[in-house]
Design a protein around this motif. Structure first.
Motif, PDB file in Angstrom:
ATOM      1  N   ALA A   9       0.834  -1.209   0.000  1.00 36.69           N
ATOM      2  CA  ALA A   9       0.000   0.000   0.000  1.00 36.69           C
ATOM      3  C   ALA A   9       0.863   1.252   0.000  1.00 36.69           C
ATOM      4  CB  ALA A   9      -0.941  -0.009   1.200  1.00 36.69           C
ATOM      5  N   ALA A  10       1.919   1.256   0.798  1.00 34.52           N
ATOM      6  CA  ALA A  10       2.809   2.424   0.858  1.00 34.52           C
ATOM      7  C   ALA A  10       3.570   2.605  -0.452  1.00 34.52           C
ATOM      8  CB  ALA A  10       3.784   2.280   2.028  1.00 34.52           C
ATOM      9  N   THR A  11       3.870   1.510  -1.119  1.00 34.23           N
ATOM     10  CA  THR A  11       4.559   1.588  -2.403  1.00 34.23           C
ATOM     11  C   THR A  11       3.626   2.153  -3.477  1.00 34.23           C
ATOM     12  OG1 THR A  11       5.978  -0.277  -1.831  1.00 34.23           O
ATOM     13  CG2 THR A  11       5.790   0.258  -4.161  1.00 34.23           C
ATOM     14  N   LEU A  12       2.391   1.685  -3.477  1.00 35.41           N
ATOM     15  CA  LEU A  12       1.422   2.167  -4.464  1.00 35.41           C
ATOM     16  C   LEU A  12       1.026   3.619  -4.225  1.00 35.41           C
ATOM     17  CD1 LEU A  12      -0.880  -0.979  -4.721  1.00 35.41           C
ATOM     18  CD2 LEU A  12       0.702  -0.121  -6.458  1.00 35.41           C
ATOM     19  N   ASP A  13       0.951   4.001  -2.955  1.00 38.84           N
ATOM     20  CA  ASP A  13       0.558   5.359  -2.596  1.00 38.84           C
ATOM     21  C   ASP A  13       1.463   5.863  -1.479  1.00 38.84           C
ATOM     22  OD1 ASP A  13      -0.600   7.756  -1.930  1.00 38.84           O
ATOM     23  OD2 ASP A  13      -2.480   6.906  -1.216  1.00 38.84           O
ATOM     24  N   PRO A  14       2.583   6.517  -1.837  1.00 36.57           N
ATOM     25  CA  PRO A  14       3.531   6.976  -0.823  1.00 36.57           C
ATOM     26  C   PRO A  14       2.928   7.959   0.200  1.00 36.57           C
ATOM     27  CG  PRO A  14       4.515   7.062  -2.999  1.00 36.57           C
ATOM     28  CD  PRO A  14       3.053   6.767  -3.186  1.00 36.57           C
ATOM     29  N   GLN A  15       1.779   8.540  -0.110  1.00 41.14           N
ATOM     30  CA  GLN A  15       1.128   9.455   0.827  1.00 41.14           C
ATOM     31  C   GLN A  15       0.174   8.726   1.783  1.00 41.14           C
ATOM     32  OE1 GLN A  15       1.824  12.930   0.935  1.00 41.14           O
ATOM     33  NE2 GLN A  15       3.498  12.127  -0.273  1.00 41.14           N
ATOM     34  N   GLU A  41      10.210   8.922  10.911  1.00 39.14           N
ATOM     35  CA  GLU A  41      10.962  10.086  10.439  1.00 39.14           C
ATOM     36  C   GLU A  41      10.647  10.377   8.970  1.00 39.14           C
ATOM     37  OE1 GLU A  41      14.975   9.002  11.466  1.00 39.14           O
ATOM     38  OE2 GLU A  41      14.786   9.892  13.477  1.00 39.14           O
ATOM     39  N   LYS A  42      10.535   9.328   8.173  1.00 45.57           N
ATOM     40  CA  LYS A  42      10.204   9.503   6.757  1.00 45.57           C
ATOM     41  C   LYS A  42       8.790  10.068   6.605  1.00 45.57           C
ATOM     42  CE  LYS A  42      10.535   7.038   2.408  1.00 45.57           C
ATOM     43  NZ  LYS A  42      10.881   5.814   1.717  1.00 45.57           N
ATOM     44  N   THR A  43       7.887   9.622   7.456  1.00 42.30           N
ATOM     45  CA  THR A  43       6.512  10.137   7.427  1.00 42.30           C
ATOM     46  C   THR A  43       6.504  11.632   7.715  1.00 42.30           C
ATOM     47  OG1 THR A  43       5.611   7.996   8.089  1.00 42.30           O
ATOM     48  CG2 THR A  43       4.236   9.931   8.509  1.00 42.30           C
ATOM     49  N   VAL A  44       7.230  12.043   8.731  1.00 40.50           N
ATOM     50  CA  VAL A  44       7.301  13.471   9.083  1.00 40.50           C
ATOM     51  C   VAL A  44       7.915  14.274   7.944  1.00 40.50           C
ATOM     52  CG1 VAL A  44       8.382  15.133  10.656  1.00 40.50           C
ATOM     53  CG2 VAL A  44       7.354  13.036  11.572  1.00 40.50           C
ATOM     54  N   ALA A  45       8.927  13.720   7.311  1.00 45.59           N
ATOM     55  CA  ALA A  45       9.634  14.438   6.249  1.00 45.59           C
ATOM     56  C   ALA A  45       8.849  14.518   4.943  1.00 45.59           C
ATOM     57  CB  ALA A  45      10.986  13.773   5.988  1.00 45.59           C
ATOM     58  N   VAL A  54       1.281  12.729  10.342  1.00 38.75           N
ATOM     59  CA  VAL A  54       2.504  13.400  10.769  1.00 38.75           C
ATOM     60  C   VAL A  54       2.446  13.647  12.272  1.00 38.75           C
ATOM     61  CG1 VAL A  54       3.833  15.552  10.602  1.00 38.75           C
ATOM     62  CG2 VAL A  54       3.052  14.395   8.529  1.00 38.75           C
ATOM     63  N   ALA A  55       1.300  14.081  12.764  1.00 37.80           N
ATOM     64  CA  ALA A  55       1.150  14.310  14.205  1.00 37.80           C
ATOM     65  C   ALA A  55       1.359  13.008  14.975  1.00 37.80           C
ATOM     66  CB  ALA A  55      -0.226  14.897  14.509  1.00 37.80           C
ATOM     67  N   GLN A  56       0.819  11.915  14.473  1.00 33.05           N
ATOM     68  CA  GLN A  56       0.995  10.625  15.149  1.00 33.05           C
ATOM     69  C   GLN A  56       2.450  10.169  15.095  1.00 33.05           C
ATOM     70  OE1 GLN A  56      -1.784   7.583  14.038  1.00 33.05           O
ATOM     71  NE2 GLN A  56      -3.545   8.891  14.418  1.00 33.05           N
ATOM     72  N   ALA A  57       3.099  10.382  13.970  1.00 37.53           N
ATOM     73  CA  ALA A  57       4.505   9.994  13.851  1.00 37.53           C
ATOM     74  C   ALA A  57       5.370  10.812  14.805  1.00 37.53           C
ATOM     75  CB  ALA A  57       4.983  10.167  12.407  1.00 37.53           C
ATOM     76  N   LYS A  58       5.098  12.106  14.908  1.00 39.49           N
ATOM     77  CA  LYS A  58       5.849  12.950  15.835  1.00 39.49           C
ATOM     78  C   LYS A  58       5.639  12.496  17.274  1.00 39.49           C
ATOM     79  CE  LYS A  58       6.117  17.213  13.136  1.00 39.49           C
ATOM     80  NZ  LYS A  58       5.686  18.633  13.064  1.00 39.49           N
TER      81      LYS A  58
END
Length: 75
Positions: A9-15, A41-45, A54-58
């Motif tokens: 899923a992440a490969t098909l849709d990086p967002q 970190e990649k999610t935040v970036a 992003v908030a959850q990753a932080k």
């Protein structure tokens, strides 16, 4: 299987923030905290700053820092 599906899923849709979070959780459950950190970190970036993912990753990165600090103090 969840990790494989999340990777696809992440490969098909990086967002796809949900897929990224599943990858990080799978890494933590698999005993790979550094792998989880890399995903967060990649999610935040890479995701838009206003993304809820992003908030959850932080928050996850901050929690990881607190645990690491506690371990260092306990040594």
């Amino acid at each position: 299987e969840v990790k494989q599906l999340a990777t696809e899923a992440a490969t098909l849709d990086p967002q796809n923030g949900r897929a990224r979070m599943l990858l990080a959780i799978a890494a933590m459950q698999g005993g790979d905290p550094q792998g989880a950190r890399a995903v967060w970190e990649k999610t935040v970036a890479e995701l838009p700053p206003d993304s809820p993912w992003v908030a959850q990753a932080k928050a996850a990165l901050q929690a990881m820092e607190r645990v690491e600090d506690a371990r260092r103090k306990g040594e």
